[in-house]
Motif scaffolding. Structure first.
Motif, PDB file in Angstrom:
ATOM      1  N   TYR A 423       0.838  -1.207   0.000  1.00 44.29           N
ATOM      2  CA  TYR A 423       0.000   0.000   0.000  1.00 44.29           C
ATOM      3  C   TYR A 423       0.866   1.248   0.000  1.00 44.29           C
ATOM      4  O   TYR A 423       0.629   2.189  -0.759  1.00 44.29           O
ATOM      5  CB  TYR A 423      -0.920  -0.033   1.234  1.00 44.29           C
ATOM      6  CG  TYR A 423      -1.978   1.033   1.182  1.00 44.29           C
ATOM      7  CD1 TYR A 423      -2.920   1.046   0.153  1.00 44.29           C
ATOM      8  CD2 TYR A 423      -2.017   2.045   2.132  1.00 44.29           C
ATOM      9  CE1 TYR A 423      -3.880   2.046   0.078  1.00 44.29           C
ATOM     10  CE2 TYR A 423      -2.968   3.042   2.075  1.00 44.29           C
ATOM     11  CZ  TYR A 423      -3.900   3.036   1.043  1.00 44.29           C
ATOM     12  OH  TYR A 423      -4.850   4.021   0.972  1.00 44.29           O
ATOM     13  N   ASP A 426       2.293   1.901  -3.263  1.00 40.41           N
ATOM     14  CA  ASP A 426       1.310   2.145  -4.314  1.00 40.41           C
ATOM     15  C   ASP A 426       1.223   1.023  -5.326  1.00 40.41           C
ATOM     16  O   ASP A 426       0.870   1.255  -6.485  1.00 40.41           O
ATOM     17  CB  ASP A 426       1.685   3.444  -5.063  1.00 40.41           C
ATOM     18  CG  ASP A 426       0.591   4.466  -4.898  1.00 40.41           C
ATOM     19  OD1 ASP A 426      -0.453   4.079  -4.355  1.00 40.41           O
ATOM     20  OD2 ASP A 426       0.790   5.618  -5.324  1.00 40.41           O
ATOM     21  N   GLU A 429      -4.058  -1.659  -5.346  1.00 40.11           N
ATOM     22  CA  GLU A 429      -5.176  -0.705  -5.403  1.00 40.11           C
ATOM     23  C   GLU A 429      -5.864  -0.642  -4.048  1.00 40.11           C
ATOM     24  O   GLU A 429      -5.973  -1.652  -3.351  1.00 40.11           O
ATOM     25  CB  GLU A 429      -6.187  -1.168  -6.439  1.00 40.11           C
ATOM     26  CG  GLU A 429      -5.761  -0.855  -7.837  1.00 40.11           C
ATOM     27  CD  GLU A 429      -6.787  -1.342  -8.847  1.00 40.11           C
ATOM     28  OE1 GLU A 429      -7.900  -1.705  -8.418  1.00 40.11           O
ATOM     29  OE2 GLU A 429      -6.439  -1.362 -10.023  1.00 40.11           O
ATOM     30  N   ARG A 430      -6.385   0.526  -3.721  1.00 40.52           N
ATOM     31  CA  ARG A 430      -7.009   0.705  -2.402  1.00 40.52           C
ATOM     32  C   ARG A 430      -8.169  -0.277  -2.188  1.00 40.52           C
ATOM     33  O   ARG A 430      -8.352  -0.826  -1.112  1.00 40.52           O
ATOM     34  CB  ARG A 430      -7.492   2.153  -2.251  1.00 40.52           C
ATOM     35  CG  ARG A 430      -8.070   2.412  -0.880  1.00 40.52           C
ATOM     36  CD  ARG A 430      -8.180   3.880  -0.527  1.00 40.52           C
ATOM     37  NE  ARG A 430      -8.941   4.040   0.713  1.00 40.52           N
ATOM     38  CZ  ARG A 430      -8.427   3.933   1.934  1.00 40.52           C
ATOM     39  NH1 ARG A 430      -7.163   3.671   2.094  1.00 40.52           N
ATOM     40  NH2 ARG A 430      -9.188   4.097   3.012  1.00 40.52           N
ATOM     41  N   LYS A 431      -8.907  -0.524  -3.263  1.00 40.29           N
ATOM     42  CA  LYS A 431     -10.066  -1.412  -3.126  1.00 40.29           C
ATOM     43  C   LYS A 431      -9.618  -2.820  -2.706  1.00 40.29           C
ATOM     44  O   LYS A 431     -10.177  -3.434  -1.796  1.00 40.29           O
ATOM     45  CB  LYS A 431     -10.800  -1.465  -4.466  1.00 40.29           C
ATOM     46  CG  LYS A 431     -12.148  -2.109  -4.374  1.00 40.29           C
ATOM     47  CD  LYS A 431     -12.915  -1.931  -5.668  1.00 40.29           C
ATOM     48  CE  LYS A 431     -13.999  -3.000  -5.712  1.00 40.29           C
ATOM     49  NZ  LYS A 431     -14.301  -3.446  -7.027  1.00 40.29           N
ATOM     50  N   ARG A 432      -8.587  -3.300  -3.381  1.00 42.78           N
ATOM     51  CA  ARG A 432      -8.082  -4.648  -3.058  1.00 42.78           C
ATOM     52  C   ARG A 432      -7.446  -4.664  -1.660  1.00 42.78           C
ATOM     53  O   ARG A 432      -7.619  -5.609  -0.902  1.00 42.78           O
ATOM     54  CB  ARG A 432      -7.060  -5.068  -4.121  1.00 42.78           C
ATOM     55  CG  ARG A 432      -6.333  -6.376  -3.814  1.00 42.78           C
ATOM     56  CD  ARG A 432      -6.628  -7.442  -4.827  1.00 42.78           C
ATOM     57  NE  ARG A 432      -5.858  -8.665  -4.609  1.00 42.78           N
ATOM     58  CZ  ARG A 432      -6.306  -9.733  -3.963  1.00 42.78           C
ATOM     59  NH1 ARG A 432      -7.534  -9.761  -3.478  1.00 42.78           N
ATOM     60  NH2 ARG A 432      -5.557 -10.798  -3.823  1.00 42.78           N
ATOM     61  N   TYR A 433      -6.748  -3.582  -1.353  1.00 43.89           N
ATOM     62  CA  TYR A 433      -6.120  -3.459  -0.031  1.00 43.89           C
ATOM     63  C   TYR A 433      -7.194  -3.567   1.059  1.00 43.89           C
ATOM     64  O   TYR A 433      -7.078  -4.360   1.993  1.00 43.89           O
ATOM     65  CB  TYR A 433      -5.396  -2.110   0.002  1.00 43.89           C
ATOM     66  CG  TYR A 433      -4.864  -1.664   1.341  1.00 43.89           C
ATOM     67  CD1 TYR A 433      -3.731  -2.253   1.902  1.00 43.89           C
ATOM     68  CD2 TYR A 433      -5.485  -0.611   2.040  1.00 43.89           C
ATOM     69  CE1 TYR A 433      -3.232  -1.813   3.131  1.00 43.89           C
ATOM     70  CE2 TYR A 433      -4.987  -0.173   3.263  1.00 43.89           C
ATOM     71  CZ  TYR A 433      -3.864  -0.778   3.798  1.00 43.89           C
ATOM     72  OH  TYR A 433      -3.373  -0.348   5.008  1.00 43.89           O
TER      73      TYR A 433
END
Ligand code: M6R
Length: 611
Positions: A423, A426, A429-433
């Motif tokens: 994370y 980068d 992706e934030r969604k997957r994180y």
């Protein structure tokens, strides 16, 4: 590998030592012995487990306020009464217990034989105590001084504790490379290879450092370095409770530890993961996040089950951070002259934190300028102290020789690390994180559900317990799980078992498949599902017996399999923590049904402190 307990103080030493040896028996159990000062030095030792020593000594006069004890995992000399510790000097004035290996013992022995020493057994330890005796005689010095001189000539790893009939108020201990904990009581001291024999008497402990010697009386502890300078002992508070090292109503530690996993995984995530806030806090990583972000590659070194955790971590870290990862057996890494560059990151994974192969691998990488990051379960252990930084797994004491809860805690921590670095970098992706954080939070619940399979797995164990061989197959994240399942079965049940990537089967192992071979497929729904379905068909076509671990509700595999184990659904990255549960239970039940001591499988030891 070998357990040491010693006591000096107002209590009777023998009961303290005996109880301590039972707690340390997971470290080695081919012989046991005690030496007590009771109108002179009395030494009792015997081949077999601590209980056999106890039976033998029942009714004997074991009075005495100072003593040393040992439970052995044989390195030099077969397990028998003669090679059991404690060993004594020729004049019967000194007794020693030792954990580790004296590598130059053969040379020392040759010299001592020339000087007229006679030996009862084949151990390196007996040589060491005769060597100390000889130095004492030649230099007319104290035992303490003789020990110091002797250790300067000794090559290898050791913890030793010495009892001197001439000084019944003093124990002398020293450490290099093997662990030693000293518990500080009121007018008494407890010594042990780990904290488990100490915790019921005191929570105040000192972890002795390499190259330090301790001179211990009932009410005095003096620590000295190898230059004979007095050191200030660093007293720490133990944070383990007695209940954590007892069976708590379970038949075996292994079963207790398997069933503890919902809690231990929770503990390894507690205070670190907050899926709602999308946050991961790992104190040990804080100052090193930048180093990881910049890393050109990561190397993971470990042994056994911890190595399997490393393999899962390789998949996780590459997937989430795009940093290349290599996973190596620590023993191979150390001796094959690997390329290690300044700034490379080494992650050393170890439950005990004392595994010699892992320790020397990380030490050699450290010398070459690598950053060492430790993933350890045991606070204060050598590996955690040798690392530049690291994360504790917080699984609590693991007593069963087969590692279970330590593995899932390692995976939980490694997953957190991979998510945090990915994370920050980068590369995820934030969604997957956020999805993975949420899934991670659900693991304790899902493991709890998987544990409900216990009775069903016992039935499966009954059905296959007489098989000669087992094959374990998985793909992707489930490949290391297959390796771990096979390792658990072989160490506990003594059945030959191999783990393979399922696709690799057709390149060799398929030749083994016939109607007598149970093949355990870890075939939960993931990116490889369709492929592994084909592998199952290939085994079925050759009449192999298929035991399949599948995702709850799977419709495709049950018609092909002989036995089905349904586990809760999880993302493939998370799934190893859940899928391994039935495999641990299968190994446990097969071992028990075959009548073996699953907590102390033959030839093994919990903490492997020799290379
Ligand atoms: O304490 P460590 O994790 O460093 O130990 C490594 C191996 O010795 C250990 O995992 C061993 O393979 C276990 N018996 C497996 O159950």
């Amino acid at each position: 590998m070998c357990g040491i307990v010693a006591y000096i103080g107002q209590r009777q030493a023998y009961p303290v030592i005996l109880k301590g040896l039972k707690r340390l028996e997971y470290r080695g159990y081919d012989s046991a012995g005690v030496a007590i000062l009771n109108n002179g030095l009395r030494v009792y030792k015997k081949k077999g487990k601590v209980a056999e020593l106890e039976d033998w000594l029942t009714g004997m006069d074991m009075h005495g306020h100072a003593g040393i004890g040992h439970t052995r995992w044989a390195t030099h000399g077969e397990p028998n009464d003669r090679n059991a510790h404690p060993h004594t000097s020729g004049d019967q004035q000194l007794a020693i217990v030792h954990n580790g290996i004296i590598e130059n013992y053969a040379q020392l022995k040759k010299e001592l034989v020339k000087q007229g020493h006679q030996f009862n057994g084949e151990t390196d330890t007996e040589v060491l105590i005769h060597f100390i005796e000889e130095i004492k005689k030649q230099n007319q010095c104290t035992t303490e001084e003789a020990v110091r001189i002797a250790l300067k000539r000794v090559v290898g790893a050791y913890v030793i504790v010495i009892l001197d009939a001439g000084h019944p108020d003093t124990l002398i201990a020293a450490r290099k490379g093997s662990p030693l904990v000293i518990g500080i009581g009121k007018g008494e001291h407890f010594l042990a290879s780990d904290a488990s024999p100490i915790v019921e008497y005191t929570k105040e402990v000192v972890f002795v450092n390499d190259y330090e010697m301790a001179i211990i009386k009932a009410d005095e502890l003096i620590l000295k370095n190898s230059s004979n300078e007095v050191q200030t002992p660093y007293i720490q508070k133990l944070d383990i409770e007695l209940a954590a090292i007892e069976k708590g109503g379970f038949d075996h530690f292994m079963l207790k530890e398997i069933f503890e996993q919902p809690q231990t995984i929770f503990d390894s995530l507690r205070g670190r993961l907050d899926a709602g806030q999308g946050s991961v806090i790992l104190g040990g990583l804080r100052e090193y996040t930048g180093v990881f972000k910049e890393a050109q590659r990561i190397m993971i070194v470990a042994c056994g089950t911890s190595w399997h955790a490393g393999l899962v971590a390789e998949y996780m870290i590459e997937d989430l951070t795009r940093i290349p990862v290599e996973v190596e057996y620590a023993s191979e890494f150390r001796y094959r002259n690997p390329v290690v560059n300044e700034g490379d990151i080494i992650i050393a994974i170890s439950q005990s934190g004392e595994t010699a192969d892992t320790l020397v691998a990380m030490e050699s990488a450290k010398e070459k300028g690598a950053v060492i990051f430790g993933i350890c379960n045991v606070v204060g252990s050598s590996i955690s102290r040798t690392s530049h930084a690291g994360v504790f797994t917080h699984a609590g004491p693991e007593i069963g020789v087969a590692s279970t809860k330590a593995f899932t805690a390692q995976l939980a921590v490694l997953c957190l690390m991979a998510l945090k670095i990915g994370y920050e970098k980068d590369s995820i992706e934030r969604k997957r994180y956020l999805q993975l954080l949420h899934e991670l939070e659900l693991v304790p619940e899902k493991v709890e559900e998987a544990l409900k399979l216990n009775d069903r797995i016992k039935e499966i164990a009954e059905k296959y317990k007489d098989a000669r061989d087992f094959l374990y197959l998985g793909r992707g994240y489930n490949f290391p799980v297959a390796l771990e399942g096979a390792l658990k079965l072989k160490e506990i049940s003594y059945i030959h078992a191999e783990g393979y990537p399922a696709a690799e089967m057709k390149h060799g192992p398929i030749a083994l498949v016939d109607e007598s071979l149970p093949v355990v497929f870890i075939a939960t729904r993931d990116a490889y599902y369709e492929k592994i379905l084909s592998n199952i068909q290939e085994v079925k076509a050759r009449k192999g017996k298929v035991i399949a671990v599948v995702t709850q509700g799977d419709k495709n595999i049950p018609p092909l399999a002989d036995d089905i184990i349904e586990v809760p659904e999880a993302d493939e990255l998370i799934a190893p923590m859940i899928n391994v549960i039935p495999l641990q239970l299968l190994a446990y039940h097969v071992g028990v049904l075959k009548g073996y001591d699953v907590d102390k499988p033959r030839n093994l030891a919990k903490s492997v402190t020799v290379e």
